[in-house]
Design a protein around this motif. Structure first.
Motif, PDB file in Angstrom:
ATOM      1  N   GLY A 236       4.230  -6.788  -4.522  1.00 24.88           N
ATOM      2  CA  GLY A 236       3.489  -5.615  -3.817  1.00 24.88           C
ATOM      3  C   GLY A 236       4.445  -4.558  -3.955  1.00 24.88           C
ATOM      4  O   GLY A 236       3.633  -3.342  -4.083  1.00 24.88           O
ATOM      5  N   GLU A 237       5.555  -4.568  -3.717  1.00 29.03           N
ATOM      6  CA  GLU A 237       6.236  -3.039  -3.723  1.00 29.03           C
ATOM      7  C   GLU A 237       6.667  -2.730  -4.876  1.00 29.03           C
ATOM      8  O   GLU A 237       6.973  -1.636  -4.988  1.00 29.03           O
ATOM      9  N   ARG A 238       6.452  -3.560  -5.958  1.00 29.20           N
ATOM     10  CA  ARG A 238       6.650  -2.950  -7.301  1.00 29.20           C
ATOM     11  C   ARG A 238       5.346  -2.657  -7.839  1.00 29.20           C
ATOM     12  O   ARG A 238       5.432  -2.016  -9.290  1.00 29.20           O
ATOM     13  N   LEU A 239       4.236  -2.632  -7.166  1.00 30.72           N
ATOM     14  CA  LEU A 239       3.271  -2.083  -8.000  1.00 30.72           C
ATOM     15  C   LEU A 239       2.602  -0.913  -7.259  1.00 30.72           C
ATOM     16  O   LEU A 239       3.149  -0.373  -6.078  1.00 30.72           O
ATOM     17  N   GLY A 240       2.023   0.243  -8.032  1.00 29.75           N
ATOM     18  CA  GLY A 240       1.252   1.233  -7.681  1.00 29.75           C
ATOM     19  C   GLY A 240      -0.152   1.409  -7.987  1.00 29.75           C
ATOM     20  O   GLY A 240      -0.445   0.832  -9.034  1.00 29.75           O
ATOM     21  N   VAL A 241      -1.024   1.474  -7.202  1.00 26.43           N
ATOM     22  CA  VAL A 241      -2.269   1.574  -7.253  1.00 26.43           C
ATOM     23  C   VAL A 241      -3.063   2.782  -7.016  1.00 26.43           C
ATOM     24  O   VAL A 241      -2.874   3.503  -5.928  1.00 26.43           O
ATOM     25  N   VAL A 242      -3.835   3.399  -8.125  1.00 26.01           N
ATOM     26  CA  VAL A 242      -4.862   4.501  -7.808  1.00 26.01           C
ATOM     27  C   VAL A 242      -6.280   3.775  -7.791  1.00 26.01           C
ATOM     28  O   VAL A 242      -6.591   3.462  -8.912  1.00 26.01           O
ATOM     29  N   ALA A 243      -7.058   3.832  -6.716  1.00 30.85           N
ATOM     30  CA  ALA A 243      -8.449   3.177  -6.717  1.00 30.85           C
ATOM     31  C   ALA A 243      -9.342   4.157  -7.168  1.00 30.85           C
ATOM     32  O   ALA A 243      -9.231   5.366  -7.040  1.00 30.85           O
ATOM     33  N   ALA A 244     -10.452   3.557  -7.788  1.00 28.35           N
ATOM     34  CA  ALA A 244     -11.679   4.212  -8.138  1.00 28.35           C
ATOM     35  C   ALA A 244     -12.389   4.851  -6.948  1.00 28.35           C
ATOM     36  O   ALA A 244     -12.396   3.948  -5.748  1.00 28.35           O
ATOM     37  N   GLY A 245     -13.236   5.765  -7.159  1.00 32.38           N
ATOM     38  CA  GLY A 245     -14.206   6.117  -5.904  1.00 32.38           C
ATOM     39  C   GLY A 245     -13.548   7.276  -5.321  1.00 32.38           C
ATOM     40  O   GLY A 245     -12.856   7.995  -5.732  1.00 32.38           O
TER      41      GLY A 245
ATOM     42  N   GLU B 261       9.706   4.698   2.205  1.00 34.99           N
ATOM     43  CA  GLU B 261      10.494   4.055   3.472  1.00 34.99           C
ATOM     44  C   GLU B 261      10.371   2.404   3.221  1.00 34.99           C
ATOM     45  O   GLU B 261      11.284   1.844   3.902  1.00 34.99           O
ATOM     46  N   SER B 262       9.145   1.820   2.737  1.00 27.56           N
ATOM     47  CA  SER B 262       9.295   0.435   2.549  1.00 27.56           C
ATOM     48  C   SER B 262      10.407  -0.150   1.752  1.00 27.56           C
ATOM     49  O   SER B 262      10.740  -1.235   1.870  1.00 27.56           O
TER      50      SER B 262
ATOM     51  N   GLY C 138      13.287   1.286   1.666  1.00 25.89           N
ATOM     52  CA  GLY C 138      14.517   1.543   2.143  1.00 25.89           C
ATOM     53  C   GLY C 138      15.233   2.771   1.481  1.00 25.89           C
ATOM     54  O   GLY C 138      16.656   2.869   1.562  1.00 25.89           O
ATOM     55  N   VAL C 139      14.587   3.778   0.787  1.00 22.93           N
ATOM     56  CA  VAL C 139      15.079   5.193   0.432  1.00 22.93           C
ATOM     57  C   VAL C 139      15.660   5.945   1.696  1.00 22.93           C
ATOM     58  O   VAL C 139      14.764   5.895   2.687  1.00 22.93           O
ATOM     59  N   ALA C 140      16.808   6.593   1.494  1.00 24.29           N
ATOM     60  CA  ALA C 140      17.365   7.337   2.617  1.00 24.29           C
ATOM     61  C   ALA C 140      16.471   8.419   2.962  1.00 24.29           C
ATOM     62  O   ALA C 140      16.035   9.054   2.131  1.00 24.29           O
ATOM     63  N   SER C 141      16.302   8.871   4.064  1.00 26.80           N
ATOM     64  CA  SER C 141      15.264   9.993   4.620  1.00 26.80           C
ATOM     65  C   SER C 141      15.983  11.216   3.898  1.00 26.80           C
ATOM     66  O   SER C 141      15.069  12.070   3.751  1.00 26.80           O
ATOM     67  N   GLY C 142      17.008  11.392   3.844  1.00 23.77           N
ATOM     68  CA  GLY C 142      17.553  12.802   3.032  1.00 23.77           C
ATOM     69  C   GLY C 142      17.026  12.757   1.496  1.00 23.77           C
ATOM     70  O   GLY C 142      17.227  13.695   1.198  1.00 23.77           O
ATOM     71  N   GLU C 143      16.739  11.624   0.892  1.00 24.32           N
ATOM     72  CA  GLU C 143      16.439  11.724  -0.426  1.00 24.32           C
ATOM     73  C   GLU C 143      15.159  11.753  -0.789  1.00 24.32           C
ATOM     74  O   GLU C 143      14.702  12.092  -1.844  1.00 24.32           O
ATOM     75  N   MET C 144      14.187  11.404   0.397  1.00 24.26           N
ATOM     76  CA  MET C 144      12.831  11.383   0.264  1.00 24.26           C
ATOM     77  C   MET C 144      12.159  12.572  -0.215  1.00 24.26           C
ATOM     78  O   MET C 144      11.325  12.371  -1.114  1.00 24.26           O
ATOM     79  N   ARG C 145      12.404  13.717   0.373  1.00 26.29           N
ATOM     80  CA  ARG C 145      11.724  14.874   0.119  1.00 26.29           C
ATOM     81  C   ARG C 145      12.064  15.188  -1.463  1.00 26.29           C
ATOM     82  O   ARG C 145      10.987  15.840  -2.191  1.00 26.29           O
ATOM     83  N   SER C 146      13.385  15.229  -1.858  1.00 22.64           N
ATOM     84  CA  SER C 146      13.325  15.593  -3.496  1.00 22.64           C
ATOM     85  C   SER C 146      12.655  14.492  -4.235  1.00 22.64           C
ATOM     86  O   SER C 146      12.051  15.005  -5.433  1.00 22.64           O
TER      87      SER C 146
END
Length: 190
Positions: A93-102, A121-122, A124-132
């Motif tokens: 589930g963490e390896r999937l990306g889903v864009v739903a219709a509608g 976050e799910s 475990g990416v460091a908070s300092g790296e998230m914005r970039s």
């Protein structure tokens, strides 16, 4: 030769409480390698969205009903997962990306940047790296960086559609399932 990333054969789906199949791919088999692309087209009501939900692991897990046939995504048997109470393994589930219709989702968190941070976050990416990482994904998914700090309720339908793509892509999923991802977008954004 490596195993296919997505493999299916004779797949059928009957939603809970229904006496008819809403997806009937008996006699059909598909083998998609890692890095491959599959475009599914057809008339409204043909089962394209149901097919996308099957590959995303939603049928029989999140959506109740009976999934039969063969459907394996990255080595995980989704038909078997649908028959268990635990559903698909979290690692898949963490390896999937889903864009739903509608209608473009409005999400639950107040700001787009907060929604985009959830998949990171799910993982475990460091908070300092998230914005970039979020800003890079925004550029790649045609989301104006100025939208990141805006309230989701203020975004137009097209901006929310682009935001949905951003949230699905930000964690660089191994498999992206996009069901009508261009709906609601203008020609430039699409």
């Amino acid at each position: 030769m490596p195993s296919p990333f997505v493999e299916l054969a004779d797949l059928t789906w009957r939603p809970a409480g229904s006496d008819r199949l809403t997806l009937d791919l008996r006699g059909t088999s598909i083998s998609l390698p890692a890095g491959g692309q599959l475009l599914v087209s057809g008339p409204s009501g043909a089962g394209k969205s149901t097919f996308a939900r099957a590959i995303a692991g939603l049928l029989g897990t999140v959506l109740p009903g009976e999934l039969r046939g063969r459907l394996v995504v990255d080595g995980v048997d989704l038909v078997a997962a649908a028959a268990t109470e635990s559903g698909i393994p979290r690692a898949l589930g963490e390896r999937l990306g889903v864009v739903a219709a509608g209608p473009a989702p409005a999400y639950a968190l107040p700001l787009l940047i907060d929604d985009a941070a959830l998949p990171l976050e799910s993982r475990g990416v460091a908070s300092g790296e998230m914005r970039s990482r979020i800003e890079l994904a925004a550029r790649e998914s045609a989301v104006d960086a100025a939208l990141l700090d805006r309230g989701l309720a203020t975004l137009s339908g097209g901006e929310r559609a682009a935001a949905a793509a951003l949230v699905a892509l930000v964690a660089r999923p191994d498999l992206l399932v996009a069901d009508e991802p261009l709906g609601g977008l203008d020609a430039r954004s699409a």
